[in-house]
Design an enzyme around this catalytic site. Structure first.
Site, PDB file in Angstrom:
ATOM      1  N   CYS A  85      -1.001  29.684  -4.967  1.00  0.00           N
ATOM      2  CA  CYS A  85      -2.325  30.212  -5.303  1.00  0.00           C
ATOM      3  C   CYS A  85      -2.143  31.498  -6.076  1.00  0.00           C
ATOM      4  O   CYS A  85      -3.068  32.078  -6.591  1.00  0.00           O
ATOM      5  CB  CYS A  85      -3.136  30.463  -4.051  1.00  0.00           C
ATOM      6  SG  CYS A  85      -2.366  31.655  -2.979  1.00  0.00           S
TER       7      CYS A  85
ATOM      8  N   SER B 103     -18.484  29.548  -5.885  1.00  0.00           N
ATOM      9  CA  SER B 103     -18.051  30.660  -6.729  1.00  0.00           C
ATOM     10  C   SER B 103     -18.447  30.384  -8.175  1.00  0.00           C
ATOM     11  O   SER B 103     -18.239  29.272  -8.682  1.00  0.00           O
ATOM     12  CB  SER B 103     -16.527  30.791  -6.618  1.00  0.00           C
ATOM     13  OG  SER B 103     -16.067  31.843  -7.418  1.00  0.00           O
ATOM     14  N   ALA B 104     -18.996  31.405  -8.852  1.00  0.00           N
ATOM     15  CA  ALA B 104     -19.504  31.200 -10.213  1.00  0.00           C
ATOM     16  C   ALA B 104     -18.402  30.871 -11.218  1.00  0.00           C
ATOM     17  O   ALA B 104     -18.601  30.080 -12.130  1.00  0.00           O
ATOM     18  CB  ALA B 104     -20.262  32.453 -10.667  1.00  0.00           C
ATOM     19  N   HIS B 105     -17.210  31.472 -11.033  1.00  0.00           N
ATOM     20  CA  HIS B 105     -16.216  31.350 -12.112  1.00  0.00           C
ATOM     21  C   HIS B 105     -15.503  30.004 -12.136  1.00  0.00           C
ATOM     22  O   HIS B 105     -14.662  29.759 -12.999  1.00  0.00           O
ATOM     23  CB  HIS B 105     -15.219  32.519 -12.084  1.00  0.00           C
ATOM     24  CG  HIS B 105     -14.149  32.449 -11.039  1.00  0.00           C
ATOM     25  ND1 HIS B 105     -12.872  32.046 -11.318  1.00  0.00           N
ATOM     26  CD2 HIS B 105     -14.168  32.759  -9.730  1.00  0.00           C
ATOM     27  CE1 HIS B 105     -12.131  32.119 -10.209  1.00  0.00           C
ATOM     28  NE2 HIS B 105     -12.898  32.547  -9.234  1.00  0.00           N
TER      29      HIS B 105
ATOM     30  N   ASN C 279      -8.260  22.491  -4.095  1.00  0.00           N
ATOM     31  CA  ASN C 279      -8.004  23.154  -5.370  1.00  0.00           C
ATOM     32  C   ASN C 279      -6.743  22.669  -6.068  1.00  0.00           C
ATOM     33  O   ASN C 279      -6.653  22.725  -7.287  1.00  0.00           O
ATOM     34  CB  ASN C 279      -7.956  24.678  -5.178  1.00  0.00           C
ATOM     35  CG  ASN C 279      -7.185  25.097  -3.952  1.00  0.00           C
ATOM     36  OD1 ASN C 279      -7.460  24.634  -2.840  1.00  0.00           O
ATOM     37  ND2 ASN C 279      -6.193  25.943  -4.133  1.00  0.00           N
TER      38      ASN C 279
ATOM     39  N   GLN D 276     -14.508  24.466  -5.404  1.00  0.00           N
ATOM     40  CA  GLN D 276     -14.028  23.601  -6.505  1.00  0.00           C
ATOM     41  C   GLN D 276     -15.022  22.496  -6.850  1.00  0.00           C
ATOM     42  O   GLN D 276     -14.890  21.856  -7.882  1.00  0.00           O
ATOM     43  CB  GLN D 276     -12.685  22.950  -6.115  1.00  0.00           C
ATOM     44  CG  GLN D 276     -11.517  23.913  -6.085  1.00  0.00           C
ATOM     45  CD  GLN D 276     -11.118  24.424  -7.472  1.00  0.00           C
ATOM     46  OE1 GLN D 276     -11.465  23.841  -8.505  1.00  0.00           O
ATOM     47  NE2 GLN D 276     -10.389  25.524  -7.505  1.00  0.00           N
TER      48      GLN D 276
ATOM     49  N   GLY E  23     -16.128  33.635  -4.061  1.00  0.00           N
ATOM     50  CA  GLY E  23     -15.993  32.515  -3.133  1.00  0.00           C
ATOM     51  C   GLY E  23     -15.232  32.957  -1.894  1.00  0.00           C
ATOM     52  O   GLY E  23     -15.552  32.559  -0.768  1.00  0.00           O
ATOM     53  N   THR E  24     -14.222  33.785  -2.091  1.00  0.00           N
ATOM     54  CA  THR E  24     -13.442  34.303  -0.961  1.00  0.00           C
ATOM     55  C   THR E  24     -14.363  35.015   0.026  1.00  0.00           C
ATOM     56  O   THR E  24     -14.290  34.795   1.244  1.00  0.00           O
ATOM     57  CB  THR E  24     -12.372  35.296  -1.483  1.00  0.00           C
ATOM     58  OG1 THR E  24     -11.502  34.587  -2.364  1.00  0.00           O
ATOM     59  CG2 THR E  24     -11.576  35.907  -0.349  1.00  0.00           C
TER      60      THR E  24
END
Ligand code: PLP
Length: 389
Positions: free
Chosen positions: A328, A200-202, A152, A180, A71-72
């Site tokens: 974070c 983002s997948a995770h 988040n 998110q 995602g970053t």
């Protein structure tokens, strides 16, 4: 007793169906999707299928999806890739003050390259006020607005369609960091409001180290990773086939069961909020009560804000994995949160959130046990605190 995982905003467990879909691509089907032989073509077919699943979840087209390594990276690609298309002149980007560091740090980098930036304040409930966006826009100079779909720490859901429409009135592109939110709340990108979206997948029961950027057809980005020309030349590198297959499977599952997941998780979340509010007198909810992600609860405990970490460690000891809202990264855990400060909290209160984020694998029994332990732990801390005073 086994651990109870309430930190789904940090990362989700990999869904067993996702794991099963990925496994063949970590063993037998190891081809490079750019190879022309059979095993390469099998890998290419798997990528195409994953892209189609993700596009379908977003109601977008496959050619609008660029896979990234996180995602970053998707956030970096959106902002830097677009900045690189701009010719010399005055350029201005806007984001909210509560963006993830993946956006905030990228903006700081772009500032050092000469792009002016403005961070929008948020209301005490964590919402961006559309009028504040309108006031911040510099007509003819503002090129891009980036506001996250959901925060988040707070879980607060932003009015992104409205913010996008205002951006478009002034010919600025609209990007949203939806890391998110994707898989938790529906997106229909065919409406044309959103120009770019990161995910983002995770955070959606897929593996770590895979993400994607949706780029609406007709928008051009310039790459900052150069090489073999994969992903339409925007993001070169041999694709992470197994990871992307996992993201695709996670997207397919989300398409099928998002509504059921959300209803179930909201029922757990509301049970948790009601229990906390009736049993823990000094507890308060942080962020908007209703405009929030299904599984997100952020709590403060008045007078005990400085002890959020003690609370976290005591809960960990009792078998519950939660997070403090203050950071974070664990190395900054004792510092006040810039997100809570943006809500107007003073430095003391801004140290004091407990973030409990629920997911599809949590159960009602876990919530009941957690409420008992949290009530005892908070009152235990209170007696320690009062002894000290
Ligand atoms: N944006 C938001 C809102 C996030 O919550 C996160 C992860 O914590 C990211 C971006 C970064 O995603 P990744 O961990 O895939 O780099």
């Amino acid at each position: 007793m086994s651990m109870v995982y309430f930190d789904n905003a940090a990362t989700t467990p990999v869904d067993p169906r996702v794991y099963a879909a990925m496994e063949p691509y970590l063993s037998g089907i190891y081809g490079n999707p750019s190879s022309l032989h059979g095993i390469g073509r099998q890998a290419r077919t798997a990528l195409d299928k994953a892209r189609a699943h993700l596009a379908s979840l977003l109601n977008a087209s496959s050619k609008e999806i660029i896979f990234t390594a996180s995602g970053t990276e998707a956030d970096n690609l959106a902002l830097i890739g677009y900045a690189k298309t701009l010719h010399s002149g005055e350029h201005h980007f806007i984001a909210s003050a509560i963006e993830h560091p993946a956006v905030l740090a990228t903006l700081r980098h772009l500032e050092s390259c000469g792009i002016a930036t403005t961070l929008l304040p948020v209301t005490p409930e964590g919402l961006v006020d559309p009028n504040k966006l309108r006031a911040a826009i510099r007509p003819g100079q503002t090129r891009l607005v980036s506001v996250m779909a959901a925060n988040n720490v707070l879980g607060t859901i932003q009015p992104i369609s409205e913010l996008a429409r205002i951006s478009h009135e002034y010919h600025a592109l609209f990007h949203t960091d939806a890391v998110q939110a994707v898989g938790k709340i529906p997106f229909d990108l065919s409406s044309g409001d959103i120009d770019m979206l990161s995910l983002s997948a995770h955070k959606m029961y897929g593996p770590k180290g895979v993400g994607a950027l949706y780029i609406r057809e007709g928008i051009t980005l310039r790459p900052y990773i150069f090489g073999g020309g994969q992903e339409q030349g925007i993001r070169s590198a041999t694709e992470n086939v197994a990871g992307i297959v996992g993201l695709g499977e996670a997207a397919k599952i989300a398409s099928e069961q998002m509504a059921d997941d959300a209803a179930y998780i909201v029922s757990l979340r509301d049970k948790l909020i009601e229990n906390v509010q009736s049993r823990i007198k000094n507890a308060y909810l942080i962020g908007h009560r209703y405009r929030r992600l299904p599984g997100h609860v952020s709590l403060g405990f008045s007078g005990q804000e400085g002890e959020a970490i003690k609370l976290l460690l005591a809960l960990d000891e009792a078998g519950f994995a939660v997070s403090t809202g203050s950071a974070c990264s664990a190395s900054h855990a004792a510092e006040p949160s810039y997100i809570l400060k943006a809500l107007g909290y003073d430095a003391f209160r801004a140290r004091g959130a407990l973030r409990i984020t629920l997911g599809r694998f949590n159960t009602e029994d876990e919530i009941s046990r957690f409420c008992d332990v949290l009530t005892d732990t908070v009152s235990g801390l209170r007696s320690i605190t009062s002894l000290k005073v």
